[in-house]
Design an enzyme around this catalytic site. Structure first.
Site, mmCIF file in Angstrom:
data_model
loop_
_atom_site.group_PDB
_atom_site.id
_atom_site.type_symbol
_atom_site.label_atom_id
_atom_site.label_comp_id
_atom_site.label_asym_id
_atom_site.label_seq_id
_atom_site.Cartn_x
_atom_site.Cartn_y
_atom_site.Cartn_z
ATOM 1 C CB CYS C 150 -0.945 0.001 1.198
ATOM 2 S SG CYS C 150 -0.172 -0.499 2.757
ATOM 3 C CG HIS C 245 -0.618 4.147 4.194
ATOM 4 N ND1 HIS C 245 -1.214 3.941 5.421
ATOM 5 C CD2 HIS C 245 -0.031 2.956 3.862
ATOM 6 C CE1 HIS C 245 -1.001 2.688 5.812
ATOM 7 N NE2 HIS C 245 -0.300 2.069 4.888
#
Lengths: 355, 355, 355, 355
Positions: C150, C245
């Site tokens: 990710c 994120h």
């Protein structure tokens, strides 16, 4: 087929305002038609709103322009939702009611006017008839209906069926509340990082005062007299959760009372909104859970359908023959504010107070 | 002048172990002489310790080598502090006691052995005489003394003087506890970000069980019989605070009881450690605060002198004629663990059980 | 009309597993048909899952029984989504592929096998042809396709169009990542309360390694050769955010490069999934925002449609003639894992690798 | 023996004010003699202060009465520490300076007056001579000296020795700052729970502007000319940490530069405060750590002696031949504000500007 009602949301960019916008965007017959704000007048809603809730800004309201809180601009508005802050709300709501608008208020300013309902539709629906008195006495064409403090609702919704079905003596409550209940900017971050913020005597007292009124209006039948007096206490706090008020309640009784039966009464509790199948009424106003690590704020606050409209109750447990412990979780800006307001409006429509 | 005692700290790199290291580094006559650890044997303490407490690693222990938990290496050790985890603690502590070491344990494994004191030095100092019985019955040269669960101490320390001075009926407790009580790695972050973690029935039950024993041993005079039975309940939670257990307690009484008098009793409470002027005894075991937004975890957990040794009690308030509400805050790894252990050791030295 | 494909989700109760369950419950032709778990086999999904994502457990999967990770029970399964943890994933995925299943993996174990695609469908769709080689070389009936870490995707998705359109020299990245990326129990709470947790050299290195491969496979046309070498660095951290994120990237260029043009390229970036109108393809893989306080994790992580499938890029700004700063935000468990996996599956269906 | 100086702390109940009170309570020759506040005038300091720092309110100041910010009441005050907020600070500081007081300001209002030092005692101590010009030009008996923004110091303190010893080209900074830097009430909690708050272009710009001035004044010898121009960028954020600004910096160079040598220069950096052995000068202005998971905000912000006076630098690593990455952590209210102010005062005493 019911005609569509056009609603104005005052304080539409606030934390309760956004829940009104979100929920009304999916409502079968109440449409968000007027978004009133302050600092952001003239701008598209989507651009100025701080969307501190589920999903994204709905397309129904995204490009609507934020407008001033001015009744002259609201000719085609049928009803007003007012989650304005304390102090600001009072005179504005009166002005709208005087001009003929039905006003559903989440604000404290008129909660204890003797002719204003403090409405939790499942508990004290009969209090809507105060509206007749209110209009007559004040010579208003419109009216004000209030909903209680989110914190009070979190305890009162499960306490009401207990109060109605058992010889309740008292309730000793400890709340652990979320930040959104205080609005934005609201609670300074340095108050809740590695800390618990006690809300103090005044907040404790208003919580009790509102629960007391709600319980005193809870009846099994419309014409029942008020029931027993109860001794209430609340110790209120905020911590760094975003939404969801979590409340631990120790309930005492005047006679031996069985936790299993209390649990059953909570689970089976239904009110007029459920009988009337109001669109925003959850199937169960109270969802009882049995795992000993639930409810949890993050995982259970959106319970029910519409999401966030059911209070989740768990940890129902016998403490001694006359004391029972339970924990309740309410989504403070949904069931405890905007959702409760919409449910109130639906009841008023059903009963002919809003046409 | 008292001779210096050399202490071993088992689990010295854990969250309670570091408080022992911090407090003993400044102790007048108990020195941290042996730091026992597991994964980090052979390395300098400073290098492997996660110093999740006030200040920096003290120079007295910074360069000490972490050693194995092996009695054969502890020839010159005079006493053992054992904050080992449940399950691991039991057999290790027995082995040390058998070999002649005095063991002060913060672990649950021996807390309900009938011949092992569950010691809160201000409340049940007379229970140290169980040691005589313990040594005789088990034919040990050493002995084990335990201190209670931090959560239990947070409620029991203020409840004890109430219990001793008023006709107490019951106590309904709600705790909001910190992360350090669960050790490291302990609580997963996803359990406490935007959430409240209920600790469940088993944790509630052990809290009550320990408070019950402590109160049953609280006496106004050494030879008093145990006092009245009480009905206790606890609902326990953890949130994202680092240190400090915050507990809301509703206390009920068998007769009308005045909150002002309860407050006075709390404020004036002193125990044997205060009379004996033990070095780790705070002047006041309970500090009463009156502002309605205190105690707060961040600001009050290090109260007292040594810091963290006083329980802070606030919000003492009449709920009804026979119910009083109070809030208490305990530094769980200091008063609730290492500090309580050191105070216990000092009492045992004073009474001749450690020489 | 496409036939319905039945998918098995391995690790279905994990943090990526729940996103697969959520997204596939609404998918037009890939249905969640088999939920594989470990500790919870035999129980209804709803009862054992920790639903750490939007909404409630979908009715499509709520009452499905969790089953073992056993290919013999998966006769009617058409494809496998594997978000199994590092180490555990490798052999299991191989076994499934050998047996003829298409396996879409979010795990690192096969990411650098030379015959396994590391697929970001908008960037390197041409790498799916590695499957032919993989099947031949390994004599497998099925195959494995992986999706990147990710964290790597959060930077690589906006870097790819920059890399393809400008003479990029290097990228210096600082990440502030969420907890869900580490799974559950994952990060201990004491690591992120009042703290920032550096993820260390190994995590930094794997982030760079994956971005490097992705960029080396980014082409303007399928037959273009790999482009320039770039110098990458990443400094990675976790803090107490739940999902999302956030990455700050300083991009350097070999020649003067205009931030306005970079912004334009980012905004106009489209890939094969958009051309093919794959159901899980967001209209824009990259949404560019211009307010100087956005993106924000809480408010922007669910951007795009399906929610969470667009990377949000903001703060695009000229630092000097040859350096540009940008910030990107990726929903790590959606675009960065389950959503990316589903998009990969759709591409493979479209290209005939899954039938 | 130096005579004792009496200091007034303006804004003494604020987040920087409390650090002045804490540090001066232990200072060898500067005593906290006058605590100026606003809303709390007339009350004991201890009663009104929000002690958001280490330890408890020191006995030296606990019972001091908070007084108005009025020079007429400060007859026996020798110097003024002013951490007043932007806008409020400017005119007040001028008034004090005009009346003859030395004013050490942590406020931005006078930071770019050409005759006012922006002093980091280890880096640009020679700028104190601007005071002579300031007093002459303004015809003041006193003077103003400022210290830089905490964020700027966190990067500038390690960048200065790099700048002085290598052919530095630029620095690309990403900050993750704590809440205390914004004062109280400061940052709303809803901005930082499950979120990262970007501080925006204006904050980024002022950070760069201040670093630029500090570096331009950094010299190896007092009479050296300013060194090379550098290209700086900063992307600034706040998250839910209480104290400690964490900054990731990628430094680029005009020629190949070795990370090992940069590390050495950082570790060996000393300034005039160290040579003069000023009481608040840490032995090392920069402490270099080598573990790849350090510095961490919670564990390292109080580094140095006095605690919090050293900037901790870690993760020093070669990115490519001409780029190096490092991470720095500064205690923003200590080294970045009050501690920096006290160190400045000590330098001014040593150089005869304060007598």
């Amino acid at each position: 087929m019911r005609r569509t009602l056009k609603a104005a949301i005052l304080g539409a960019t606030g934390l309760v305002g956004i829940e009104y916008a979100r929920m009304l965007s999916q409502h079968p017959y109440i449409k968000p038609a007027y978004l009133a704000g302050k600092g952001s007048v003239g701008k598209p809603y989507e651009e100025v709103v701080r969307w501190q809730t589920a999903g994204q800004v709905p397309k129904e309201v995204a490009s609507m322009e934020v407008k001033p809180t001015d009744p002259k601009l609201m000719d085609d508005v049928d009803l007003i939702f007012s989650p304005l802050p304390q102090g600001a709300a009072g005179p504005v709501e009166e002005e709208f009611a005087k001009l003929g608008f039905p006003v559903i208020s989440n604000s404290p300013d008129h909660r204890f006017d003797p002719d204003v309902p403090l409405l939790v539709p499942e508990i004290n629906p009969h209090t809507v008839k105060l509206i007749d008195e209110q209009k007559k006495r004040r010579d208003w064409k419109g009216f004000i209906v209030t909903t209680p403090l989110c914190t009070a609702q979190g305890a009162a919704i499960p306490l009401a069926p207990i109060y109605m079905n058992f010889k309740m003596n008292g309730a000793f409550i400890t709340t652990i509340q979320s930040l959104s209940g205080a609005g934005y900017p609201g609670i300074p971050s340095l108050d809740v990082v590695d800390n618990i913020l006690p809300l103090g005597d005044a907040y404790d007292a208003k919580t009790i005062k509102e629960i007391t009124r709600i319980l005193s209006e809870a009846r099994r039948a419309v014409n029942d007299p008020p029931m027993q007096e109860v001794s209430l206490a609340a110790t209120t706090h905020r911590i760094a959760t975003i939404h969801g008020h979590y409340e631990v309640t120790y309930v005492t009784f005047k006679e031996d009372t069985d936790a299993g039966k209390v649990r059953e009464v909570l689970e089976n509790f239904r009110g007029e909104p459920q009988e009337l199948k109001l669109p925003t009424a959850p199937e169960k106003p109270i969802i009882v859970v049995d795992q000993d690590n639930r409810p949890q704020v993050y995982f259970d606050r959106w319970s029910g359908n519409p999401p966030g409209m059911s209070v989740v109750v768990g940890r129902v447990k016998q403490v001694n023959a006359r004391t029972i412990r339970m924990v309740s979780l309410i989504h403070n800006t949904v069931r405890g504010a905007a959702g409760g307001g919409i449910l109130a409006a639906e009841l008023l429509v059903e009963k002919g107070y809003i046409e």
